[in-house]
Design a protein around this motif. Structure first.
Motif, PDB file in Angstrom:
ATOM      1  N   CYS A  64       0.832  -1.210   0.000  1.00 48.65           N
ATOM      2  CA  CYS A  64       0.000   0.000   0.000  1.00 48.65           C
ATOM      3  C   CYS A  64       0.865   1.258   0.000  1.00 48.65           C
ATOM      4  O   CYS A  64       0.628   2.200  -0.783  1.00 48.65           O
ATOM      5  CB  CYS A  64      -0.919   0.011   1.217  1.00 48.65           C
ATOM      6  N   CYS A  65       1.869   1.293   0.870  1.00 47.26           N
ATOM      7  CA  CYS A  65       2.723   2.480   0.982  1.00 47.26           C
ATOM      8  C   CYS A  65       3.547   2.692  -0.286  1.00 47.26           C
ATOM      9  O   CYS A  65       3.700   3.828  -0.767  1.00 47.26           O
ATOM     10  CB  CYS A  65       3.648   2.348   2.192  1.00 47.26           C
ATOM     11  N   GLY A  66       4.103   1.602  -0.830  1.00 53.85           N
ATOM     12  CA  GLY A  66       4.889   1.718  -2.053  1.00 53.85           C
ATOM     13  C   GLY A  66       4.048   2.199  -3.221  1.00 53.85           C
ATOM     14  O   GLY A  66       4.488   3.036  -4.025  1.00 53.85           O
ATOM     15  N   THR A  67       2.827   1.689  -3.314  1.00 54.05           N
ATOM     16  CA  THR A  67       1.922   2.123  -4.381  1.00 54.05           C
ATOM     17  C   THR A  67       1.565   3.601  -4.221  1.00 54.05           C
ATOM     18  O   THR A  67       1.509   4.346  -5.206  1.00 54.05           O
ATOM     19  CB  THR A  67       0.647   1.272  -4.368  1.00 54.05           C
ATOM     20  N   ALA A  68       1.328   4.031  -2.981  1.00 52.33           N
ATOM     21  CA  ALA A  68       1.029   5.445  -2.727  1.00 52.33           C
ATOM     22  C   ALA A  68       2.231   6.325  -3.054  1.00 52.33           C
ATOM     23  O   ALA A  68       2.079   7.430  -3.594  1.00 52.33           O
ATOM     24  CB  ALA A  68       0.611   5.632  -1.278  1.00 52.33           C
ATOM     25  N   VAL A 118      10.656  -0.208  -5.167  1.00 53.50           N
ATOM     26  CA  VAL A 118      11.480  -0.995  -4.245  1.00 53.50           C
ATOM     27  C   VAL A 118      10.682  -1.403  -3.013  1.00 53.50           C
ATOM     28  O   VAL A 118      10.764  -2.549  -2.555  1.00 53.50           O
ATOM     29  CB  VAL A 118      12.741  -0.197  -3.831  1.00 53.50           C
ATOM     30  N   VAL A 119       9.882  -0.473  -2.463  1.00 51.97           N
ATOM     31  CA  VAL A 119       9.072  -0.795  -1.279  1.00 51.97           C
ATOM     32  C   VAL A 119       8.062  -1.891  -1.609  1.00 51.97           C
ATOM     33  O   VAL A 119       7.877  -2.845  -0.838  1.00 51.97           O
ATOM     34  CB  VAL A 119       8.360   0.471  -0.754  1.00 51.97           C
ATOM     35  N   VAL A 120       7.407  -1.769  -2.762  1.00 52.04           N
ATOM     36  CA  VAL A 120       6.468  -2.809  -3.187  1.00 52.04           C
ATOM     37  C   VAL A 120       7.195  -4.140  -3.352  1.00 52.04           C
ATOM     38  O   VAL A 120       6.734  -5.187  -2.886  1.00 52.04           O
ATOM     39  CB  VAL A 120       5.778  -2.405  -4.510  1.00 52.04           C
ATOM     40  N   GLY A 121       8.347  -4.104  -4.025  1.00 55.72           N
ATOM     41  CA  GLY A 121       9.114  -5.336  -4.234  1.00 55.72           C
ATOM     42  C   GLY A 121       9.565  -5.969  -2.932  1.00 55.72           C
ATOM     43  O   GLY A 121       9.564  -7.200  -2.800  1.00 55.72           O
ATOM     44  N   ALA A 122       9.940  -5.150  -1.944  1.00 54.70           N
ATOM     45  CA  ALA A 122      10.371  -5.681  -0.646  1.00 54.70           C
ATOM     46  C   ALA A 122       9.219  -6.383   0.067  1.00 54.70           C
ATOM     47  O   ALA A 122       9.393  -7.464   0.645  1.00 54.70           O
ATOM     48  CB  ALA A 122      10.925  -4.552   0.215  1.00 54.70           C
ATOM     49  N   GLY A 123       8.043  -5.765   0.043  1.00 56.64           N
ATOM     50  CA  GLY A 123       6.889  -6.408   0.675  1.00 56.64           C
ATOM     51  C   GLY A 123       6.543  -7.729   0.023  1.00 56.64           C
ATOM     52  O   GLY A 123       6.289  -8.734   0.703  1.00 56.64           O
ATOM     53  N   ILE A 124       6.566  -7.750  -1.307  1.00 59.95           N
ATOM     54  CA  ILE A 124       6.249  -8.983  -2.022  1.00 59.95           C
ATOM     55  C   ILE A 124       7.311 -10.048  -1.758  1.00 59.95           C
ATOM     56  O   ILE A 124       6.998 -11.240  -1.628  1.00 59.95           O
ATOM     57  CB  ILE A 124       6.116  -8.694  -3.528  1.00 59.95           C
ATOM     58  N   ALA A 125       8.580  -9.635  -1.669  1.00 61.92           N
ATOM     59  CA  ALA A 125       9.665 -10.591  -1.432  1.00 61.92           C
ATOM     60  C   ALA A 125       9.449 -11.370  -0.145  1.00 61.92           C
ATOM     61  O   ALA A 125       9.631 -12.602  -0.101  1.00 61.92           O
ATOM     62  CB  ALA A 125      11.007  -9.854  -1.381  1.00 61.92           C
ATOM     63  N   ARG A 133      -0.071   7.390 -13.351  1.00 57.14           N
ATOM     64  CA  ARG A 133       0.214   7.277 -11.904  1.00 57.14           C
ATOM     65  C   ARG A 133      -1.033   6.836 -11.121  1.00 57.14           C
ATOM     66  O   ARG A 133      -0.959   5.871 -10.345  1.00 57.14           O
ATOM     67  CB  ARG A 133       0.749   8.601 -11.358  1.00 57.14           C
ATOM     68  N   PRO A 134      -2.187   7.507 -11.276  1.00 57.45           N
ATOM     69  CA  PRO A 134      -3.379   7.021 -10.573  1.00 57.45           C
ATOM     70  C   PRO A 134      -3.796   5.612 -10.998  1.00 57.45           C
ATOM     71  O   PRO A 134      -4.314   4.843 -10.179  1.00 57.45           O
ATOM     72  CB  PRO A 134      -4.452   8.049 -10.954  1.00 57.45           C
ATOM     73  N   THR A 135      -3.553   5.284 -12.265  1.00 58.69           N
ATOM     74  CA  THR A 135      -3.897   3.934 -12.716  1.00 58.69           C
ATOM     75  C   THR A 135      -3.063   2.896 -11.978  1.00 58.69           C
ATOM     76  O   THR A 135      -3.584   1.867 -11.527  1.00 58.69           O
ATOM     77  CB  THR A 135      -3.685   3.805 -14.235  1.00 58.69           C
ATOM     78  N   LEU A 136      -1.761   3.157 -11.839  1.00 60.86           N
ATOM     79  CA  LEU A 136      -0.927   2.259 -11.033  1.00 60.86           C
ATOM     80  C   LEU A 136      -1.404   2.223  -9.589  1.00 60.86           C
ATOM     81  O   LEU A 136      -1.412   1.172  -8.938  1.00 60.86           O
ATOM     82  CB  LEU A 136       0.537   2.725 -11.069  1.00 60.86           C
ATOM     83  N   GLY A 137      -1.823   3.388  -9.093  1.00 60.72           N
ATOM     84  CA  GLY A 137      -2.264   3.475  -7.699  1.00 60.72           C
ATOM     85  C   GLY A 137      -3.509   2.667  -7.398  1.00 60.72           C
ATOM     86  O   GLY A 137      -3.736   2.269  -6.242  1.00 60.72           O
ATOM     87  N   LEU A 138      -4.327   2.404  -8.412  1.00 62.57           N
ATOM     88  CA  LEU A 138      -5.550   1.633  -8.180  1.00 62.57           C
ATOM     89  C   LEU A 138      -5.259   0.248  -7.615  1.00 62.57           C
ATOM     90  O   LEU A 138      -6.075  -0.307  -6.857  1.00 62.57           O
ATOM     91  CB  LEU A 138      -6.342   1.490  -9.492  1.00 62.57           C
ATOM     92  N   TRP A 139      -4.100  -0.316  -7.972  1.00 65.25           N
ATOM     93  CA  TRP A 139      -3.787  -1.665  -7.482  1.00 65.25           C
ATOM     94  C   TRP A 139      -3.505  -1.683  -5.986  1.00 65.25           C
ATOM     95  O   TRP A 139      -3.501  -2.749  -5.368  1.00 65.25           O
ATOM     96  CB  TRP A 139      -2.618  -2.248  -8.273  1.00 65.25           C
ATOM     97  N   GLY A 140      -3.266  -0.529  -5.397  1.00 60.62           N
ATOM     98  CA  GLY A 140      -3.131  -0.478  -3.941  1.00 60.62           C
ATOM     99  C   GLY A 140      -4.435  -0.805  -3.234  1.00 60.62           C
ATOM    100  O   GLY A 140      -4.423  -1.255  -2.079  1.00 60.62           O
ATOM    101  N   LEU A 141      -5.564  -0.615  -3.920  1.00 57.71           N
ATOM    102  CA  LEU A 141      -6.855  -0.940  -3.305  1.00 57.71           C
ATOM    103  C   LEU A 141      -6.981  -2.442  -3.049  1.00 57.71           C
ATOM    104  O   LEU A 141      -7.610  -2.857  -2.073  1.00 57.71           O
ATOM    105  CB  LEU A 141      -8.000  -0.463  -4.215  1.00 57.71           C
ATOM    106  N   LEU A 142      -6.394  -3.248  -3.920  1.00 58.81           N
ATOM    107  CA  LEU A 142      -6.418  -4.700  -3.706  1.00 58.81           C
ATOM    108  C   LEU A 142      -5.635  -5.076  -2.453  1.00 58.81           C
ATOM    109  O   LEU A 142      -6.030  -5.987  -1.705  1.00 58.81           O
ATOM    110  CB  LEU A 142      -5.844  -5.419  -4.928  1.00 58.81           C
TER     111      LEU A 142
END
Length: 447
Positions: A123-127, A142-149, A201-210
């Motif tokens: 969520c934070c990385g997407t934001a 990187v933040v998104v990748g770290a969480g997924i890792a 940018r907002p389109t990428l941000g939509l995936w944070g809702l998931l």
């Protein structure tokens, strides 16, 4: 020995699992309080299973969603091709470099709280990527990748611990969710952005809702296990040692690495191969999404068939043959038979990634070993996967075509099959226990 018997042995080794179906069935056969207790355990198992699936759905979209918009991102930011490549390479590097730290976090804090934290990071990385800055875009990635890792490593351990008698089914659902999330992001990101008249940018941000949905679904699991158990505390003092020198662990790791290289190298360049052969760009992008959709079926069926007694080695061989057929077709007639090649690649590569996850669970005697083996396999596997697209691109530039790179991918399927056959043998990747080491989860020595 069949995988079905392996799952039975794993069930005996994890009798304390809190969501085991056997325990739920036994409780349901009792009377009064026993029946109600069995119903509660069954309900808790269902909620936990749904939580695992929702978490898995978040482990690819935030990354994959950038690929179909890469041209728009470059045009808007003026980034170079090398910097654009970082958007797809950085997450894979995070997967590999951060994987060794995940088991330690899981032991210290408990797997449930750490998995919740991974969704917070997504969520934070997407934001962060919403901020109009190149540093924010790369930093958020990187933040998104770290969480997924971290989630990549810990979720197989949850399956090992809590679904010992449903390993095949849960691994299939988990792998299917990985492919499903990737296919969803590849297929609908651009259309949804256009329909809502949003910038990239907002389109990428939509995936944070998931990821927000996953936070809400997973939060009850954290409340149930707010403190590490005595066994987890003992495990933190006695981490698994010697796994990196164990031959079975390297067979599992080799299979994870080679199938990851095959998948990510092909995914990076399949649309380019098709457009170079004369296919329209939009159609080429759809072909990659179509292949991912077929991968969902391969990812689900492979471990389910293994649980029903089909030998994993046979499934690893079939997956490699299907993938080889897809690569060979791409070399011979990429446009004319595109749908057939995508079907072969989707089924073959889907089967391979789910088998890689299944091997991690089956070759581990307990949750501690599952987390450590997952860490080892994914550290090596994703670092190799990160090198795959670079090597394939260099070969293409050197030879001026895609035939040689595709031949190399076909050749690499031979060692992939070999290590898959080795990893399918019924034995545990369990180094000798030292005096004072805990027997977590009621784990039994490797046999």
């Amino acid at each position: 020995m069949s995988t079905a018997s392996e799952n039975t042995n794993a069930g005996g080794a994890a009798q304390t699992a809190r969501a085991g179906t056997v325990g739920a069935e036994e409780g349901a056969t009792g009377t009064g309080g026993e029946g109600r207790g069995g119903t509660k355990r069954a309900r808790a198992g269902i909620f936990l299973g749904v939580g695992v699936i929702v978490l898995a759905l978040n482990l690819r979209p935030a990354i994959v969603a950038a690929s179909p918009m890469l041209g728009t991102i470059r045009a808007d930011t003026g980034m170079s091709a090398t910097t654009a490549g970082l958007l797809t390479t950085l997450p894979l590097l995070c997967f590999g470099l951060l994987a060794p730290f995940a088991p330690r976090l899981g032991r210290r804090l408990g797997m449930e709280p750490v998995l919740l934290l991974t969704m917070v990071m997504i969520c934070c990385g997407t934001a962060l990527r919403l901020i109009p800055s190149m540093a924010a875009l790369l930093g958020g990635t990187v933040v998104v990748g770290a969480g997924i890792a971290v989630a990549n490593v810990l979720l197989p351990g949850v399956i090992k611990r809590d679904f010992p008698d449903r390993v095949g089914l849960m691994t299939g659902l988990y792998s299917m969710s990985l492919f499903g999330g990737a296919a969803l992001a590849a297929g609908i990101t651009v259309p949804v952005g256009h329909a809502l008249a949003l910038g990239w940018r907002p389109t990428l941000g939509l995936w944070g809702l998931l990821a927000v949905v996953a936070l809400l679904v997973w939060a009850p699991q954290v409340r149930r296990r707010t403190r590490a158990s005595a066994a987890q505390a003992a495990a933190a003092r006695h981490p698994v040692r010697g796994l990196w020198s164990h031959p079975v662990a390297w067979l599992v790791t080799g299979y994870m690495g080679l199938q990851s290289l095959s998948y990510y190298a092909a995914a990076a360049y399949l649309p380019t191969m098709l457009t170079d052969a004369g296919m329209a760009q939009g159609t080429a992008g759809w072909m990659l999404s179509f292949s991912s959709l077929l991968g969902i079926a391969g990812a689900f069926l492979s471990p389910v068939l293994a649980a029903r007694g089909v030998r994993p080695g046979l499934l690893a061989t079939i997956g490699a043959v299907l993938t080889a057929g897809g690569f060979a077709g791409m070399a011979a007639d990429p446009v004319g038979g595109a749908y057939l090649w995508m079907i072969l690649l989707g089924l073959g590569q889907g089967a391979a990634i789910s088998l890689a996850m299944l091997f991690i669970v089956l070759r581990s005697p307990d949750t501690r070993h599952a987390a450590q083996l997952s860490s080892m396999a994914q550290c090596f596997g994703y670092l190799l996967a990160a090198a795959g697209p670079l090597a394939l691109g260099a070969l293409h530039q050197l030879t001026g075509g895609w035939t040689v790179p595709l031949i190399i991918l076909i050749v690499l399927l031979a060692p992939q099959t070999a290590v898959g056959l080795g990893a399918s043998v019924n034995r545990h990747a369990a180094p000798e226990r030292r005096p004072g080491d805990p027997a977590e989860d009621g784990g039994t020595p490797a046999g």
